[in-house]
Structure formats: structure tokens, C-alpha cells
Design a protein around this motif. Structure first.
Motif, PDB file in Angstrom:
ATOM      1  N   LEU A  82      33.445  43.456  45.289  1.00 22.14           N
ATOM      2  CA  LEU A  82      33.077  42.242  46.007  1.00 22.14           C
ATOM      3  C   LEU A  82      33.101  42.542  47.499  1.00 22.14           C
ATOM      4  N   CYS A  87      30.149  37.431  47.115  1.00 15.76           N
ATOM      5  CA  CYS A  87      31.301  37.121  46.277  1.00 15.76           C
ATOM      6  C   CYS A  87      31.102  35.715  45.723  1.00 15.76           C
ATOM      7  N   TRP A 100      35.117  34.212  50.998  1.00 17.61           N
ATOM      8  CA  TRP A 100      35.811  35.508  50.966  1.00 17.61           C
ATOM      9  C   TRP A 100      37.321  35.327  50.820  1.00 17.61           C
ATOM     10  N   ALA A 103      37.875  34.591  47.305  1.00 16.93           N
ATOM     11  CA  ALA A 103      37.709  35.795  46.470  1.00 16.93           C
ATOM     12  C   ALA A 103      39.013  36.586  46.439  1.00 16.93           C
TER      13      ALA A 103
END
Length: 129
Positions: A82, A87, A100, A103
Motif C-alpha cells: 500500500l 490505499c 493513509w 491504512a
């Protein structure tokens, strides 16, 4: 990734034995180095940190900003890489945190407690003049 700029990756490995987890984590980093399209200074590749997922989960809260994820350029979890911009989307109630950050949060919280999370620093060589 950019030539001459340090890149930091986190690899989440579902292994109960530390030695086996580190070996698999290194294999993922080596594959990343081979496939990244830049020449990396493999001597400058360093293991920055290692933690059990359970230890990270203890203090991890749903993100409200970029937090730890701001320091990561890539995450390898469940055998896939990722990166910011590529992502999963942040949940509808994201607290205003970017995808992010989510993620990173989901990578740690979704890992088995015994999984190892390793942080690696990689250094792409500067472009030759």
C-alpha cells in the motif's frame, strides 16, 4: 520514492517466531528493492524498529490526523503493498484523518496479536549526473 530521499516501509508479517518473521520481512524488503525501479543502496537498508502487533494495538487510537503514517511511505500487509494515494478509502466517520492514516491503523489493528510489524529505512541512490 525519489532518488536520494530516504524511504520508510512497514512490513506486517503473520509469524509467531521472531526469527522467522524477520526473515520473511527481509524477503519482502528485498523484493521491494528489486521491483521499485530505482537503484537502492542496499548497504544503507536498515531495520529501524520491530514490534508485536499486540504491543502497538495497546496504545493505538483511531486516527484524527496523519500521526505515525506520516512517517511511512509504504506498508506491506497480507502480501500486498500500500502507499499514500493507493490505499483503501478512509471510513465515512474518519475523524478527518486521511486514508493513509487509516491504512496504517487498519494494518496494525487487523493483524493477529502475534504478528510482527517491522519498519525499514531504504535509501535510493541519487540520479547520476
Amino acid at each position: 520514492m525519489a532518488p536520494g530521499r530516504r524511504t520508510t516501509v512497514m512490513v506486517v508479517v503473520d509469524r509467531e517466531e521472531a526469527e522467522q518473521a524477520l526473515r520473511e520481512s527481509m524477503e519482502w524488503v528485498q523484493a521491494f528493492e528489486r521491483d521499485c525501479g530505482l537503484v537502492l543502496d542496499t548497504d544503507a537498508t536498515e531495520l529501524y524498529g520491530v514490534a508485536l502487533a499486540v504491543d502497538l494495538k495497546d496504545s493505538l487510537q483511531p486516527p484524527r490526523d496523519g500521526s505515525v503514517a506520516d512517517y511511512l511511505d509504504f506498508i506491506c500487509v497480507d502480501g500486498r503493498w500500500l502507499e499514500p494515494g493507493h490505499c483503501p478509502a478512509a471510513p465515512p466517520d474518519s475523524n478527518g484523518a486521511p486514508a493513509w492514516a487509516w491504512a496504517y491503523y487498519e494494518s496494525v489493528m487487523g493483524a493477529p496479536d502475534h504478528a510482527y510489524c517491522t519498519i525499514w529505512d531504504l535509501m535510493p541512490l541519487p540520479v547520476a549526473a
